[in-house]
Design an enzyme around this catalytic site. Structure first.
Site, PDB file in Angstrom:
ATOM      1  N   LYS A 158       0.964  -1.092  -0.189  1.00  0.00           N
ATOM      2  CA  LYS A 158       0.057  -0.039  -0.019  1.00  0.00           C
ATOM      3  C   LYS A 158       0.770   1.335  -0.068  1.00  0.00           C
ATOM      4  CE  LYS A 158      -2.497   3.484   1.567  1.00  0.00           C
ATOM      5  NZ  LYS A 158      -1.896   4.666   1.537  1.00  0.00           N
ATOM      6  N   GLU A 200       9.223   2.680  10.989  1.00  0.00           N
ATOM      7  CA  GLU A 200      10.024   3.682  10.705  1.00  0.00           C
ATOM      8  C   GLU A 200       9.455   4.921  10.755  1.00  0.00           C
ATOM      9  OE1 GLU A 200      13.224   3.028  11.406  1.00  0.00           O
ATOM     10  OE2 GLU A 200      13.170   0.884  11.518  1.00  0.00           O
ATOM     11  N   CYS A 204      13.189  11.817   6.626  1.00  0.00           N
ATOM     12  CA  CYS A 204      12.889  11.563   7.931  1.00  0.00           C
ATOM     13  C   CYS A 204      14.464  11.689   8.483  1.00  0.00           C
ATOM     14  CB  CYS A 204      12.320  10.086   8.180  1.00  0.00           C
ATOM     15  SG  CYS A 204      13.354   8.831   7.409  1.00  0.00           S
ATOM     16  N   GLU A 232       8.658  17.444  14.189  1.00  0.00           N
ATOM     17  CA  GLU A 232       9.199  17.298  12.724  1.00  0.00           C
ATOM     18  C   GLU A 232       8.669  18.316  11.780  1.00  0.00           C
ATOM     19  OE1 GLU A 232      10.508  13.478  10.150  1.00  0.00           O
ATOM     20  OE2 GLU A 232       8.502  13.432  10.949  1.00  0.00           O
TER      21      GLU A 232
END
Length: 480
Positions: free
Chosen positions: A172, A247, A281, A382
């Site tokens: 997906k 992750e 990331c 973030e």
């Protein structure tokens, strides 16, 4: 324009609705459409993967490796086509897109070679007449939920080890980059993967991703994305008893010592923080600079930042492309506004670019703050955009304390010419990926990748470490 379909049990199939993806550099250009699927399509894909897993395991790792080699060859043949689609759909420069696609080729070859390696060990037994050994067995059906920022590399580094170790896959992708992901599936189809071994279903994460993570016949979930979504997936997997690896985010620091090579530190800080418009990331976010070299470092960094060429990633002179969407752009601008409101000083960028053709894209100036404290929102959350926060420090001890003062622990870099300081940093920094005199973003394809704290489920991807997730150890004892 590409009108993509789901890929289930070796066939391309439509779903009820569709999602349109536009070029973030020019929102007038439709890149393609992908299905807006429902749990019904997920169910069909999971059942196809379940039906295919026994034959896939029996095919043997060497045969599976041969198919991965073939997929690598086909991906390399279509390198420019896949990379161009990636740039048009996600926004990163064509040079970066080609590099990412080539990395996908290399990952496929790496795991193809894994098919020739041992999958267990012979063990001594207290009974001399007993054969005692271990072997590894696949999980079974694995759900892959991948992000939009690396639509080639991340799906490949998840799927390739899943395949070589004998698992079947339901993938997906993030809808924002699902057209590029469909090109990957075409590669596996053309390479001759048997029906049901690889399946591709697109749609909203809250629908398709959730249906996949909560399906009782899915044996493992590998997810890369936000920590908020990761927590939801983890809860679903726990309820089903499904193995999972996550992750997630990062708030990655760079520490610059007074004895550092400042030219190198500046170059790699800018590269690590602003390439791909900061949408990694592992992107550099916070920069802790020793007060003795702060002014010099800042001057050099601003010179480099102010020279950056932003624009359409398909143009040769573009260094930084757009961000993925209007929503992402608005989020970044809100963080910038909040940074100023909380007392940080904006010293570069900070605004949307709307001149000329840029008015039709999601462009933002590369942005730098100073007078940032560790408690500010822009130093804690973030942002996932081209924003650097400069923080002046008096010592490595102070910098380390502040660098570790975050819920994340993905990557970190340290610039110094002192080996003793470097070793101290590698020991005390709370991050899964640590570099000395290198940028925070990226990791070599054969090296374990993953974070600490809220950045990860403490599992590791890539290299031989991937075997730990995609297989289970079976211990066997045979006495005649």
């Amino acid at each position: 324009m590409l009108n993509c379909l789901n890929y289930i049990n070796g066939e391309w199939k439509a779903a009820g609705g569709h999602i349109s993806n536009y070029n973030p550099a020019d929102n007038r250009e439709l890149v393609g459409t992908v299905p807006s699927s429902t749990p019904k399509e997920v169910e069909e894909a999971v059942r196809a993967a379940g039906a295919a897993k026994e034959g896939w395991v029996k095919s043997g790792s060497i045969q599976r490796g041969s198919l991965l080699y073939r997929a690598a060859e086909k991906l390399e043949e279509r390198l420019d086509d896949v990379a161009a689609c990636l740039t048009k759909e996600m926004g990163k420069t064509f040079a970066e897109a080609k590099g990412e696609t080539m990395r996908g080729v290399q990952i496929l070859r790496y795991y193809a070679a894994e098919g020739w390696k041992k999958d267990g060990d012979h063990l001594p037994s207290s009974d001399p007449g007993t054969l005692h050994y271990t072997t590894r067995v696949p999980l079974g059906v694995v759900g892959i939920i991948s992000p939009w920022n690396f639509p080639v590399a991340i799906p490949v580094w998840k799927m390739a080890p899943a395949f070589i170790y004998g698992n079947t896959v339901v993938m997906k992708p993030a809808t924002e980059a699902a057209v590029t992901a469909a090109k990957l599936i075409e590669i596996f189809d053309d390479a001759g993967f048997p029906p049901g071994v690889v399946n591709y279903v697109t749609g909203k994460g809250s629908v398709v991703g959730q249906a996949l993570a909560s399906h009782p016949e899915v044996d493992g979930i590998s997810f890369t994305g936000s920590d908020q979504t990761g927590k939801v997936i983890a809860q679903s997997c726990l309820e089903q008893g499904t193995k999972y690896q996550l992750e997630m985010g990062g708030k990655n620091p760079v520490l610059v010592e007074e004895d550092a090579d400042l030219e190198r530190a500046v170059d790699l800080t800018v590269s690590g923080g602003l390439k791909s418009a900061g949408q990694k990331c592992t992107a550099t976010s916070r920069v802790f600079i020793h007060e003795a070299v702060y002014d010099t470092f800042k001057k050099k960094l601003l010179e480099k930042v102010n020279s950056i060429q932003t624009g359409n990633g398909m143009k040769e002179n573009t260094w930084m492309g757009p961000v993925i969407s209007e929503t992402q752009l608005d989020s970044i601008l809100q963080y910038i506004e909040l940074g100023e409101k909380e007392g940080a000083t904006l010293i570069a960028g900070g605004h949307r670019i709307e001149d000329g053709a840029a008015a039709f894209g999601n462009f933002i100036e590369p942005t730098v703050f100073e007078n940032v404290t560790s408690e500010m929102t822009i130093a804690q959350e973030e942002i996932f955009g081209p924003v650097l926060a400069l923080i002046k420090t008096a010592s490595m001890e102070e910098a380390l304390q502040q660098a570790n003062n975050t819920k994340y622990g993905l990557s970190a870099s340290y610039f110094t010419s002192d080996i003793e300081k470097a070793l101290t940093f590698t020991e005390k920094i709370e991050a899964g990926l640590v570099r000395v005199n290198g940028e925070s973003a990226g990791v070599e394809l054969h090296a374990p990748f993953g974070g600490m704290k809220a950045s990860s489920s403490y599992s590791r991807e890539q290299g031989e470490a991937a075997k730990e997730f995609y297989t289970s150890i079976k211990t066997v004892s045979i006495t005649p």
